[in-house]
Scaffold this active site. Structure first.
Site, PDB file in Angstrom:
ATOM      1  N   ALA A  31       0.867  -1.169   0.000  1.00 35.23           N
ATOM      2  CA  ALA A  31       0.000   0.000   0.000  1.00 35.23           C
ATOM      3  C   ALA A  31       0.909   1.225   0.000  1.00 35.23           C
ATOM      4  O   ALA A  31       2.058   1.149   0.438  1.00 35.23           O
ATOM      5  CB  ALA A  31      -0.895  -0.023   1.225  1.00 35.23           C
ATOM      6  N   GLU A  36      -0.710  -9.259  -0.225  1.00 33.52           N
ATOM      7  CA  GLU A  36      -2.139  -9.494   0.051  1.00 33.52           C
ATOM      8  C   GLU A  36      -2.944  -9.577  -1.242  1.00 33.52           C
ATOM      9  O   GLU A  36      -3.878 -10.377  -1.350  1.00 33.52           O
ATOM     10  CB  GLU A  36      -2.672  -8.381   0.960  1.00 33.52           C
ATOM     11  CG  GLU A  36      -2.087  -8.463   2.365  1.00 33.52           C
ATOM     12  CD  GLU A  36      -2.394  -7.236   3.203  1.00 33.52           C
ATOM     13  OE1 GLU A  36      -2.012  -6.119   2.789  1.00 33.52           O
ATOM     14  OE2 GLU A  36      -3.030  -7.378   4.251  1.00 33.52           O
ATOM     15  N   GLY A  39       0.555  -4.871   1.008  1.00 33.12           N
ATOM     16  CA  GLY A  39      -0.643  -4.978   0.176  1.00 33.12           C
ATOM     17  C   GLY A  39      -0.389  -5.731  -1.126  1.00 33.12           C
ATOM     18  O   GLY A  39      -1.325  -6.277  -1.717  1.00 33.12           O
ATOM     19  N   GLU A  77       4.506  -4.720   7.502  1.00 36.97           N
ATOM     20  CA  GLU A  77       3.710  -3.644   8.114  1.00 36.97           C
ATOM     21  C   GLU A  77       4.105  -3.305   9.542  1.00 36.97           C
ATOM     22  O   GLU A  77       4.099  -2.139   9.923  1.00 36.97           O
ATOM     23  CB  GLU A  77       2.209  -4.005   8.073  1.00 36.97           C
ATOM     24  CG  GLU A  77       1.574  -3.894   6.699  1.00 36.97           C
ATOM     25  CD  GLU A  77       1.648  -5.190   5.914  1.00 36.97           C
ATOM     26  OE1 GLU A  77       2.432  -6.092   6.293  1.00 36.97           O
ATOM     27  OE2 GLU A  77       0.916  -5.310   4.918  1.00 36.97           O
TER      28      GLU A  77
HETATM   29  N1  DAK Z   1       4.578   3.146  -0.928  1.00 34.36           N
HETATM   30  C1  DAK Z   1       4.990   4.304  -1.508  1.00 34.36           C
HETATM   31  N2  DAK Z   1       6.129   4.433  -2.230  1.00 34.36           N
HETATM   32  C2  DAK Z   1       6.903   3.349  -2.361  1.00 34.36           C
HETATM   33  C3  DAK Z   1       6.546   2.097  -1.772  1.00 34.36           C
HETATM   34  C4  DAK Z   1       5.320   2.020  -1.040  1.00 34.36           C
HETATM   35  N3  DAK Z   1       4.880   0.887  -0.474  1.00 34.36           N
HETATM   36  N4  DAK Z   1       7.533   1.217  -2.062  1.00 34.36           N
HETATM   37  C5  DAK Z   1       8.436   1.864  -2.800  1.00 34.36           C
HETATM   38  N5  DAK Z   1       8.073   3.155  -2.982  1.00 34.36           N
HETATM   39  C6  DAK Z   1       8.783   4.184  -3.723  1.00 34.36           C
HETATM   40  C7  DAK Z   1      10.011   4.664  -2.951  1.00 34.36           C
HETATM   41  O1  DAK Z   1       9.651   5.631  -1.988  1.00 34.36           O
HETATM   42  C8  DAK Z   1      10.855   5.238  -4.071  1.00 34.36           C
HETATM   43  O2  DAK Z   1      10.354   6.536  -4.419  1.00 34.36           O
HETATM   44  P1  DAK Z   1      11.368   7.757  -4.731  1.00 34.36           P
HETATM   45  O3  DAK Z   1      12.231   7.873  -3.533  1.00 34.36           O
HETATM   46  O4  DAK Z   1      12.109   7.293  -5.967  1.00 34.36           O
HETATM   47  O5  DAK Z   1      10.442   8.903  -4.972  1.00 34.36           O
HETATM   48  C9  DAK Z   1      10.561   4.316  -5.243  1.00 34.36           C
HETATM   49  O6  DAK Z   1       9.333   3.653  -4.932  1.00 34.36           O
HETATM   50  C10 DAK Z   1      11.615   3.248  -5.443  1.00 34.36           C
HETATM   51  O7  DAK Z   1      11.812   2.594  -4.211  1.00 34.36           O
HETATM   52  P2  DAK Z   1      13.253   2.453  -3.492  1.00 34.36           P
HETATM   53  O8  DAK Z   1      14.166   3.552  -3.910  1.00 34.36           O
HETATM   54  O9  DAK Z   1      13.021   2.227  -2.059  1.00 34.36           O
HETATM   55  O10 DAK Z   1      13.769   1.103  -4.216  1.00 34.36           O
HETATM   56  P3  DAK Z   1      14.740   0.015  -3.574  1.00 34.36           P
HETATM   57  O11 DAK Z   1      15.060  -0.915  -4.692  1.00 34.36           O
HETATM   58  O12 DAK Z   1      15.858   0.639  -2.825  1.00 34.36           O
HETATM   59  O13 DAK Z   1      13.813  -0.785  -2.520  1.00 34.36           O
HETATM   60  C11 DAK Z   1      11.813  -1.861  -1.739  1.00 34.36           C
HETATM   61  C12 DAK Z   1      12.666  -1.496  -2.956  1.00 34.36           C
HETATM   62  C13 DAK Z   1      10.503  -2.476  -2.263  1.00 34.36           C
HETATM   63  C14 DAK Z   1      12.529  -2.911  -0.873  1.00 34.36           C
HETATM   64  C15 DAK Z   1      11.553  -0.589  -0.890  1.00 34.36           C
HETATM   65  O14 DAK Z   1      11.013   0.387  -1.774  1.00 34.36           O
HETATM   66  C16 DAK Z   1      10.582  -0.807   0.215  1.00 34.36           C
HETATM   67  O15 DAK Z   1      10.929  -1.371   1.259  1.00 34.36           O
HETATM   68  N6  DAK Z   1       9.357  -0.332   0.006  1.00 34.36           N
HETATM   69  C17 DAK Z   1       8.330  -0.380   1.037  1.00 34.36           C
HETATM   70  C18 DAK Z   1       7.814  -1.777   1.140  1.00 34.36           C
HETATM   71  C19 DAK Z   1       6.800  -1.882   2.212  1.00 34.36           C
HETATM   72  O16 DAK Z   1       7.055  -1.650   3.396  1.00 34.36           O
HETATM   73  N7  DAK Z   1       5.608  -2.231   1.794  1.00 34.36           N
HETATM   74  C20 DAK Z   1       4.525  -2.442   2.693  1.00 34.36           C
HETATM   75  C21 DAK Z   1       3.742  -1.202   2.740  1.00 34.36           C
HETATM   76  S1  DAK Z   1       2.604  -1.272   4.034  1.00 34.36           S
HETATM   77  C22 DAK Z   1      -4.300  -1.058   6.277  1.00 34.36           C
HETATM   78  C23 DAK Z   1      -4.350  -1.080   4.934  1.00 34.36           C
HETATM   79  C24 DAK Z   1      -3.319  -1.575   4.234  1.00 34.36           C
HETATM   80  C25 DAK Z   1      -2.185  -2.009   4.820  1.00 34.36           C
HETATM   81  C26 DAK Z   1      -2.109  -1.946   6.162  1.00 34.36           C
HETATM   82  C27 DAK Z   1      -3.148  -1.479   6.924  1.00 34.36           C
HETATM   83  N8  DAK Z   1      -5.401  -0.497   7.028  1.00 34.36           N
HETATM   84  C28 DAK Z   1      -5.611   0.880   6.817  1.00 34.36           C
HETATM   85  C29 DAK Z   1      -6.044  -1.263   8.007  1.00 34.36           C
HETATM   86  C30 DAK Z   1      -1.065  -2.414   4.031  1.00 34.36           C
HETATM   87  C31 DAK Z   1       0.105  -1.866   4.315  1.00 34.36           C
HETATM   88  C32 DAK Z   1       1.248  -2.009   3.422  1.00 34.36           C
HETATM   89  O17 DAK Z   1       1.189  -2.532   2.350  1.00 34.36           O
END
Ligand code: DAK
Length: 259
Positions: A65, A113, A110, A133
């Protein structure tokens, strides 16, 4: 229909939905979720026999997400955002056709998911799965706590969710989160081949089998068996059953009409 974050292609009776938000590694924000929802409204189930969902590029399926959007949410808005995603994923899970996730890179949060809401997951060798998360101060909110435990068992689901640590494709295969792993270039062709095999079979029978597998899981044994029996009976009200069996007996090839 024109989309900002989706690319829609078809290969015969197979639709391919590609999520395309390259700047954020295909992260799911409200706009992307709403486009997926709109797209689901447009599918013609009379002609579409299977759906493949994949991500644009070679790096990410969906990196989660959208964290920048979630960063500003309060409790009420967080619940709304979570419900929006959960509702879209539930619609995908309940589509009357098979849905294959072709996971071509990161499937985090997400993204994992979304893949789990599909019937089947296959992935590329570079894919990484995880529920990170808790490292952001939240829990999986698009039904991940429910579906991950169902798919890989409670112990492994708890390990993945409590540690937040991602796993590689070989580990995802070992724990049964994906059915097969392919080289990146072979992934989509493999998904299409699998979808075509499904598309050649009787569509109503597949729809009923999907309903059984999805809905019997949470029932007691006697209820589950009764649920299947009713749907088994329903198959005999279809032309597909008549045509399929008569083609077998007459050693002919059948083309199912979905009637
Ligand atoms: N959201 C927004 N931007 C993201 C992103 C994300 N999930 N993942 C990557 N990006 C963006 C980065 O910020 C970066 O943007 P710029 O800095 O270039 O502007 C660009 O994509 C490239 O990413 P990186 O530079 O970080 O690339 P790397 O190869 O170094 O790393 C990575 C790739 C996938 C390992 C890293 O980007 C990363 O760790 N991303 C976050 C992954 C993550 O934590 N995903 C889970 C998100 S939390 C709920 C509803 C939904 C959910 C929970 C609760 N309720 C409201 C109840 C779900 C939550 C999630 O999904």
């Amino acid at each position: 229909m024109d989309y900002n974050y989706l690319k829609i292609n078809s290969e015969g009776a197979i639709n391919i939905l590609t999520i395309s938000a390259p700047k954020s590694l295909n992260a799911l924000n409200t706009a992307v979720l709403s486009e997926i929802n709109q797209y689901l409204n447009t599918i013609d189930f009379g002609t579409t026999r299977a759906l493949i969902i994949t991500g644009d590029g070679e790096k990410a399926f969906v990196a989660g997400a959208d964290i920048s959007e979630m960063a500003t949410l309060n409790q009420a808005a967080g619940e709304v955002f979570g419900r929006r995603g959960a509702d879209v994923f539930r619609r995908i899970e309940q589509l009357p056709i098979p849905v294959i996730a072709a996971v071509n890179g990161y499937a985090l949060g997400g993204g994992c998911e979304l893949a789990m809401a599909c019937d089947i997951r296959i992935c590329s060798t570079n894919a990484k799965f995880g529920q990170p998360e808790v490292g952001l101060g939240i829990i999986p909110g698009f039904s991940g706590t429910y579906r991950l435990a169902k798919l890989v068992g409670m112990g492994m689901a708890k390990q993945l969710i409590y540690t937040g640590a991602p796993i590689r494709s070989d580990e995802a295969l070992r724990i049964g989160l994906v059915n097969a792993v392919y080289d990146q270039t072979d992934l989509l062709p493999a998904a299409i081949t699998m979808a075509q095999q499904m598309a050649a079979n009787a569509p109503i029978a597949i729809q009923l089998a999907k309903e059984c597998i999805n809905n019997e899981y949470d029932l007691a044994a006697d209820e589950a068996i009764a649920y299947e029996t009713v749907r088994f009976g329903q198959c005999f009200a279809t032309e597909d059953q008549k045509n399929g069996m008569s083609a077998f007996i007459n050693k002919q090839k059948v083309e199912f009409q979905g009637k």
